[in-house]
Design a protein around this motif. Structure first.
Motif, mmCIF file in Angstrom:
data_model
loop_
_atom_site.group_PDB
_atom_site.id
_atom_site.type_symbol
_atom_site.label_atom_id
_atom_site.label_comp_id
_atom_site.label_asym_id
_atom_site.label_seq_id
_atom_site.Cartn_x
_atom_site.Cartn_y
_atom_site.Cartn_z
ATOM 1 N N ILE A 65 -22.772 -7.329 -23.602
ATOM 2 C CA ILE A 65 -23.671 -8.374 -24.073
ATOM 3 C C ILE A 65 -24.553 -8.802 -22.910
ATOM 4 C CG2 ILE A 65 -23.772 -10.737 -24.952
ATOM 5 C CD1 ILE A 65 -21.089 -10.062 -26.388
ATOM 6 N N GLY A 66 -25.844 -8.909 -23.187
ATOM 7 C CA GLY A 66 -26.806 -9.278 -22.153
ATOM 8 C C GLY A 66 -27.533 -8.097 -21.535
ATOM 9 N N ASP A 67 -27.028 -6.878 -21.752
ATOM 10 C CA ASP A 67 -27.720 -5.695 -21.226
ATOM 11 C C ASP A 67 -29.060 -5.535 -21.933
ATOM 12 O OD1 ASP A 67 -25.684 -5.003 -19.478
ATOM 13 O OD2 ASP A 67 -24.827 -3.466 -20.798
ATOM 14 N N LEU A 68 -30.083 -5.235 -21.167
ATOM 15 C CA LEU A 68 -31.416 -4.952 -21.701
ATOM 16 C C LEU A 68 -31.547 -3.439 -21.772
ATOM 17 C CD1 LEU A 68 -34.035 -6.414 -22.556
ATOM 18 C CD2 LEU A 68 -34.817 -6.170 -20.202
ATOM 19 N N VAL A 69 -31.830 -2.910 -22.973
ATOM 20 C CA VAL A 69 -31.813 -1.462 -23.173
ATOM 21 C C VAL A 69 -33.079 -0.952 -23.849
ATOM 22 C CG1 VAL A 69 -29.287 -1.343 -23.309
ATOM 23 C CG2 VAL A 69 -30.614 -1.629 -25.414
ATOM 24 N N PHE A 70 -33.346 0.320 -23.621
ATOM 25 C CA PHE A 70 -34.317 1.078 -24.414
ATOM 26 C C PHE A 70 -33.503 1.772 -25.490
ATOM 27 C CE2 PHE A 70 -37.175 0.976 -20.728
ATOM 28 C CZ PHE A 70 -38.419 0.899 -21.350
ATOM 29 N N ILE A 71 -33.961 1.689 -26.735
ATOM 30 C CA ILE A 71 -33.246 2.328 -27.837
ATOM 31 C C ILE A 71 -34.240 2.922 -28.822
ATOM 32 C CG2 ILE A 71 -33.035 0.146 -29.108
ATOM 33 C CD1 ILE A 71 -30.246 1.210 -30.082
ATOM 34 N N CYS A 72 -33.915 4.112 -29.314
ATOM 35 C CA CYS A 72 -34.720 4.730 -30.368
ATOM 36 C C CYS A 72 -34.202 4.240 -31.711
ATOM 37 C CB CYS A 72 -34.594 6.254 -30.311
ATOM 38 S SG CYS A 72 -35.569 7.020 -29.016
ATOM 39 N N PRO A 73 -35.084 3.680 -32.537
ATOM 40 C CA PRO A 73 -34.642 3.265 -33.866
ATOM 41 C C PRO A 73 -34.300 4.490 -34.714
ATOM 42 C CG PRO A 73 -36.889 2.502 -33.406
ATOM 43 C CD PRO A 73 -36.489 3.404 -32.295
ATOM 44 N N PRO A 74 -33.299 4.354 -35.586
ATOM 45 C CA PRO A 74 -32.964 5.480 -36.456
ATOM 46 C C PRO A 74 -34.032 5.676 -37.527
ATOM 47 C CG PRO A 74 -31.658 3.567 -37.047
ATOM 48 C CD PRO A 74 -32.448 3.192 -35.824
ATOM 49 N N LEU A 75 -34.076 6.867 -38.057
ATOM 50 C CA LEU A 75 -35.033 7.191 -39.120
ATOM 51 C C LEU A 75 -34.452 6.703 -40.445
ATOM 52 C CD1 LEU A 75 -37.649 8.469 -40.032
ATOM 53 C CD2 LEU A 75 -36.511 10.688 -40.024
ATOM 54 N N THR A 76 -34.829 5.481 -40.823
ATOM 55 C CA THR A 76 -34.359 4.881 -42.080
ATOM 56 C C THR A 76 -35.570 4.366 -42.854
ATOM 57 O OG1 THR A 76 -34.125 2.684 -41.107
ATOM 58 C CG2 THR A 76 -32.181 4.130 -41.025
ATOM 59 N N ASP A 77 -35.361 4.067 -44.122
ATOM 60 C CA ASP A 77 -36.448 3.525 -44.945
ATOM 61 C C ASP A 77 -36.968 2.208 -44.380
ATOM 62 O OD1 ASP A 77 -36.337 5.679 -46.665
ATOM 63 O OD2 ASP A 77 -35.089 4.655 -48.159
ATOM 64 N N SER A 78 -36.047 1.347 -43.891
ATOM 65 C CA SER A 78 -36.494 0.053 -43.364
ATOM 66 C C SER A 78 -37.326 0.231 -42.093
ATOM 67 C CB SER A 78 -35.309 -0.888 -43.115
ATOM 68 O OG SER A 78 -34.457 -0.373 -42.124
ATOM 69 N N MET A 79 -36.987 1.214 -41.272
ATOM 70 C CA MET A 79 -37.775 1.462 -40.058
ATOM 71 C C MET A 79 -39.138 2.071 -40.399
ATOM 72 S SD MET A 79 -36.241 0.251 -37.494
ATOM 73 C CE MET A 79 -34.622 -0.258 -36.972
ATOM 74 N N LEU A 80 -39.170 2.933 -41.394
ATOM 75 C CA LEU A 80 -40.458 3.496 -41.825
ATOM 76 C C LEU A 80 -41.362 2.394 -42.377
ATOM 77 C CD1 LEU A 80 -39.205 6.794 -43.486
ATOM 78 C CD2 LEU A 80 -40.573 6.591 -41.394
ATOM 79 N N GLU A 81 -40.785 1.481 -43.158
ATOM 80 C CA GLU A 81 -41.562 0.355 -43.667
ATOM 81 C C GLU A 81 -42.051 -0.527 -42.520
ATOM 82 O OE1 GLU A 81 -41.305 -3.521 -46.628
ATOM 83 O OE2 GLU A 81 -39.508 -2.313 -46.332
ATOM 84 N N ALA A 82 -41.187 -0.741 -41.530
ATOM 85 C CA ALA A 82 -41.573 -1.550 -40.366
ATOM 86 C C ALA A 82 -42.730 -0.899 -39.612
ATOM 87 C CB ALA A 82 -40.374 -1.745 -39.442
ATOM 88 N N ARG A 83 -42.692 0.418 -39.481
ATOM 89 C CA ARG A 83 -43.802 1.112 -38.815
ATOM 90 C C ARG A 83 -45.075 0.983 -39.635
ATOM 91 N NH1 ARG A 83 -43.153 7.211 -37.965
ATOM 92 N NH2 ARG A 83 -43.813 7.178 -40.132
ATOM 93 N N ASP A 84 -44.956 1.121 -40.959
ATOM 94 C CA ASP A 84 -46.129 0.988 -41.830
ATOM 95 C C ASP A 84 -46.724 -0.415 -41.752
ATOM 96 O OD1 ASP A 84 -45.798 3.614 -42.595
ATOM 97 O OD2 ASP A 84 -44.846 3.136 -44.515
ATOM 98 N N ARG A 85 -45.879 -1.421 -41.576
ATOM 99 C CA ARG A 85 -46.350 -2.802 -41.465
ATOM 100 C C ARG A 85 -46.895 -3.127 -40.073
ATOM 101 N NH1 ARG A 85 -42.797 -7.365 -44.414
ATOM 102 N NH2 ARG A 85 -43.025 -6.666 -46.553
#
Length: 188
Positions: A65-85
């Motif tokens: 907890i508290g670690d600052l990270v780079f993370i790749c979001p998974p390929l999901t419908d909600s992430m695709l919608e977020a990219r579209d928005r």
């Protein structure tokens, strides 16, 4: 004897030098960007964390907890919608997403409750107000809460308009690229 050079030749000569003086710096900038990217450097243009140059540093063990990270979001419908928005930028992660820079707020086994704000194991998470609508008055669907699954982390950013686990829930740790370390940043 004086030889006159036609105007066409001098115009071509000027174009050559203009291309040389603008093209060479552009080529150097491109090569530098590619080289820095291969060395783990990234430029952050989002307000979730300070703007500027960051470096991905290899993980040295278990995420805390508290670690600052780079993370790749998974390929999901909600992430695709977020990219579209427009919440997520395009990048080199699976699905064409750019990596996110977020703070680990909860790890496997912890309980997350999401209402007006986020509570982790009964403790209020600071700067965690949940938005009902985004900046374009579109409805935001918050994560319903629950126990963070095995091999997952709940991510947060103190920036009030950040798109983080308040909306998409925990993400798999397999998407973590490494720790996010500031190199040269500016926090407006």
């Amino acid at each position: 004897m004086i030889i006159r050079v036609p105007a066409v030749c001098s115009l071509a000569h000027k174009r050559y030098w203009a291309l040389f003086w603008f093209g060479i710096p552009a080529l150097i900038a491109f090569a530098t960007t590619v080289g820095l990217g291969m060395a783990g450097f990234r430029v952050n243009f989002t307000p979730s964390e300070p703007l500027g140059l960051w470096r991905i540093v290899e993980l040295d063990g278990k995420l805390r907890i508290g670690d600052l990270v780079f993370i790749c979001p998974p390929l999901t419908d909600s992430m695709l919608e977020a990219r579209d928005r427009g919440y997520l930028r395009r990048g080199l992660c699976a699905g064409g997403f750019a990596p996110l820079i977020k703070t680990v707020a909860a790890v496997s086994g912890q309980t997350v409750k999401v209402s007006e704000e986020v509570f982790i194991d009964g403790q209020r998470l600071s700067h965690s107000r949940v938005a009902k609508i985004d900046g374009q008055s579109r409805a935001m669907k918050p994560y319903e809460g629950g126990v963070v699954p095995l091999c997952a982390i709940y991510l947060h950013s103190a920036f009030s308009s950040s798109f983080d686990s308040r909306y998409f829930g925990p993400l798999p740790v397999e998407g973590v690229l490494g720790y996010a370390h500031e190199v040269w940043t500016y926090a407006p």
